[in-house]
Design an enzyme around this catalytic site. Sequence first.
Site, PDB file in Angstrom:
ATOM      1  N   ILE A   1      24.074  48.786 -50.980  1.00 43.46           N
ATOM      2  CA  ILE A   1      23.755  49.223 -49.615  1.00 43.46           C
ATOM      3  C   ILE A   1      24.272  50.634 -49.369  1.00 43.46           C
ATOM      4  O   ILE A   1      23.562  51.490 -48.826  1.00 43.46           O
ATOM      5  CB  ILE A   1      24.342  48.243 -48.582  1.00 43.46           C
ATOM      6  CG1 ILE A   1      23.702  46.869 -48.735  1.00 43.46           C
ATOM      7  CG2 ILE A   1      24.133  48.773 -47.167  1.00 43.46           C
ATOM      8  CD1 ILE A   1      24.360  45.785 -47.902  1.00 43.46           C
TER       9      ILE A   1
ATOM     10  N   ASP B   1      35.376  54.466 -52.771  1.00 46.46           N
ATOM     11  CA  ASP B   1      35.202  53.106 -53.268  1.00 46.46           C
ATOM     12  C   ASP B   1      36.281  52.850 -54.308  1.00 46.46           C
ATOM     13  O   ASP B   1      36.597  53.742 -55.103  1.00 46.46           O
ATOM     14  CB  ASP B   1      33.810  52.928 -53.894  1.00 46.46           C
ATOM     15  CG  ASP B   1      33.418  51.459 -54.024  1.00 46.46           C
ATOM     16  OD1 ASP B   1      34.142  50.701 -54.701  1.00 46.46           O
ATOM     17  OD2 ASP B   1      32.386  51.075 -53.451  1.00 46.46           O
TER      18      ASP B   1
ATOM     19  N   THR C   1      27.971  48.336 -40.267  1.00 50.43           N
ATOM     20  CA  THR C   1      26.994  47.262 -40.469  1.00 50.43           C
ATOM     21  C   THR C   1      27.506  46.266 -41.502  1.00 50.43           C
ATOM     22  O   THR C   1      26.731  45.506 -42.073  1.00 50.43           O
ATOM     23  CB  THR C   1      25.641  47.834 -40.959  1.00 50.43           C
ATOM     24  OG1 THR C   1      25.871  48.667 -42.108  1.00 50.43           O
ATOM     25  CG2 THR C   1      24.963  48.646 -39.874  1.00 50.43           C
TER      26      THR C   1
ATOM     27  N   ARG D   1      31.362  44.323 -41.841  1.00 51.20           N
ATOM     28  CA  ARG D   1      32.116  43.224 -41.245  1.00 51.20           C
ATOM     29  C   ARG D   1      32.949  43.773 -40.088  1.00 51.20           C
ATOM     30  O   ARG D   1      33.537  44.847 -40.180  1.00 51.20           O
ATOM     31  CB  ARG D   1      33.018  42.553 -42.279  1.00 51.20           C
ATOM     32  CG  ARG D   1      32.281  41.692 -43.295  1.00 51.20           C
ATOM     33  CD  ARG D   1      31.668  40.470 -42.627  1.00 51.20           C
ATOM     34  NE  ARG D   1      30.967  39.589 -43.559  1.00 51.20           N
ATOM     35  CZ  ARG D   1      29.671  39.655 -43.830  1.00 51.20           C
ATOM     36  NH1 ARG D   1      28.932  40.595 -43.237  1.00 51.20           N
ATOM     37  NH2 ARG D   1      29.110  38.805 -44.665  1.00 51.20           N
TER      38      ARG D   1
ATOM     39  N   ASP E   1      26.982  46.891 -35.657  1.00 52.88           N
ATOM     40  CA  ASP E   1      26.159  45.696 -35.833  1.00 52.88           C
ATOM     41  C   ASP E   1      27.038  44.463 -35.987  1.00 52.88           C
ATOM     42  O   ASP E   1      26.539  43.349 -36.041  1.00 52.88           O
ATOM     43  CB  ASP E   1      25.250  45.843 -37.056  1.00 52.88           C
ATOM     44  CG  ASP E   1      24.265  44.695 -37.191  1.00 52.88           C
ATOM     45  OD1 ASP E   1      23.559  44.418 -36.197  1.00 52.88           O
ATOM     46  OD2 ASP E   1      24.205  44.059 -38.261  1.00 52.88           O
TER      47      ASP E   1
ATOM     48  N   GLU F   1      33.221  38.266 -33.236  1.00 52.25           N
ATOM     49  CA  GLU F   1      31.827  37.946 -32.956  1.00 52.25           C
ATOM     50  C   GLU F   1      31.466  36.485 -33.152  1.00 52.25           C
ATOM     51  O   GLU F   1      30.428  36.024 -32.663  1.00 52.25           O
ATOM     52  CB  GLU F   1      30.899  38.775 -33.855  1.00 52.25           C
ATOM     53  CG  GLU F   1      30.911  38.357 -35.315  1.00 52.25           C
ATOM     54  CD  GLU F   1      29.925  39.147 -36.164  1.00 52.25           C
ATOM     55  OE1 GLU F   1      29.063  38.517 -36.782  1.00 52.25           O
ATOM     56  OE2 GLU F   1      30.038  40.377 -36.200  1.00 52.25           O
TER      57      GLU F   1
ATOM     58  N   HIS G   1      24.562  41.662 -35.204  1.00 56.23           N
ATOM     59  CA  HIS G   1      24.589  41.329 -36.643  1.00 56.23           C
ATOM     60  C   HIS G   1      23.173  41.095 -37.165  1.00 56.23           C
ATOM     61  O   HIS G   1      22.881  40.097 -37.827  1.00 56.23           O
ATOM     62  CB  HIS G   1      25.463  40.092 -36.886  1.00 56.23           C
ATOM     63  CG  HIS G   1      26.097  40.093 -38.248  1.00 56.23           C
ATOM     64  ND1 HIS G   1      27.362  39.602 -38.483  1.00 56.23           N
ATOM     65  CD2 HIS G   1      25.639  40.519 -39.450  1.00 56.23           C
ATOM     66  CE1 HIS G   1      27.661  39.716 -39.768  1.00 56.23           C
ATOM     67  NE2 HIS G   1      26.622  40.273 -40.374  1.00 56.23           N
TER      68      HIS G   1
END
Length: 326
Positions: free
Chosen positions: A153, A172, A227, A229, A253, A258, A290
């Site tokens: 992604i 990363d 988008t 967690r 998102d 949530e 989400h």
Amino acid sequence: MKKIAFFDTKPYDKIWFDEYNEQFELDYFEGKLNRKTCRLLRGYDGVIAFVNDDIDENVIDTMYEEKVPVLAMRCSGYNNVDIKAAKGKVKVLRVPAYSPYAVAEHAMALLLTLNRKIHKAYIRTRDFNFSLNRLIGFDIHGKTVGIIGTGQIGQVFASICRGFGADVIGYDLYPSEKSGINYVDLNALFQKSDIISLHCPLTKETHHLINKDSIAMMKKGVYIINTSRGSLIESQALLDGLTSGRVGAAGLDVYEEESDLFYEDHSNLVIKDDILSILVSRPNVIITSHQAFLTEEALKSIANITLSNLSEYFQTGSCSNEITDP
């Protein structure tokens, strides 16, 4: 025919699971899987669950006691599953990838909407207000976009940003040599980025990755997109950053609290989460429920892979998409 209990069912789930299912008896439950609803599992051979089900040690133990050997997550994340408790009791399967384009494109949609004030313009023109006041945005071209998490992604999002002419940097723990991304350390990413987009999993190391200290390092007016967690961001710190102006805008998102809110209609209720209520009211915040994964292509892939995972497990006793983390 194996009986599978399917939790947190929505109409769009049934469309594609019914389309692709040829070998299981699927019983759809609208409620989420948790320590209360796990009492329904007696007589089932497996479970299909989703991101906001609460699969704690109690649920795992109930599955084990009821001889339900397999839990198939119809998503890539599994931070809501007690993996340690499942070890030796329940096999946990997941969908490692479905459509990276769906999530990456939604992240860009949030960014573009926030930047060019599309949400405000839409509301204005519905009232025949065609004023351009307070609708000024900026060129993404030439801006520095920091991407945290450069899996599939993150790499697709990087490609989209390059298409806009942005300078892409990334962080990363496991850099991808073929991504073409210029990797920097996390502090450098916070300091250099005009836009930060989160695409990493939620782990102990990434919990509240965006917090008071990290926001203090960021450029004034930084845009933050999430988008992935919700708990990657400390909500109070984000709200404080928005209030001070350190954070220029946020596209979310996901939200760390949530689980009892998203995917349901609460429009006739008073929301007791004060932070979420304030975030929703801010003109420089867009929250979607989400839904970044919600494309036809992604839903088809999720259904197909989830059912294939279960088929592989029942045929061989194992699955290539089994979660083996300790």
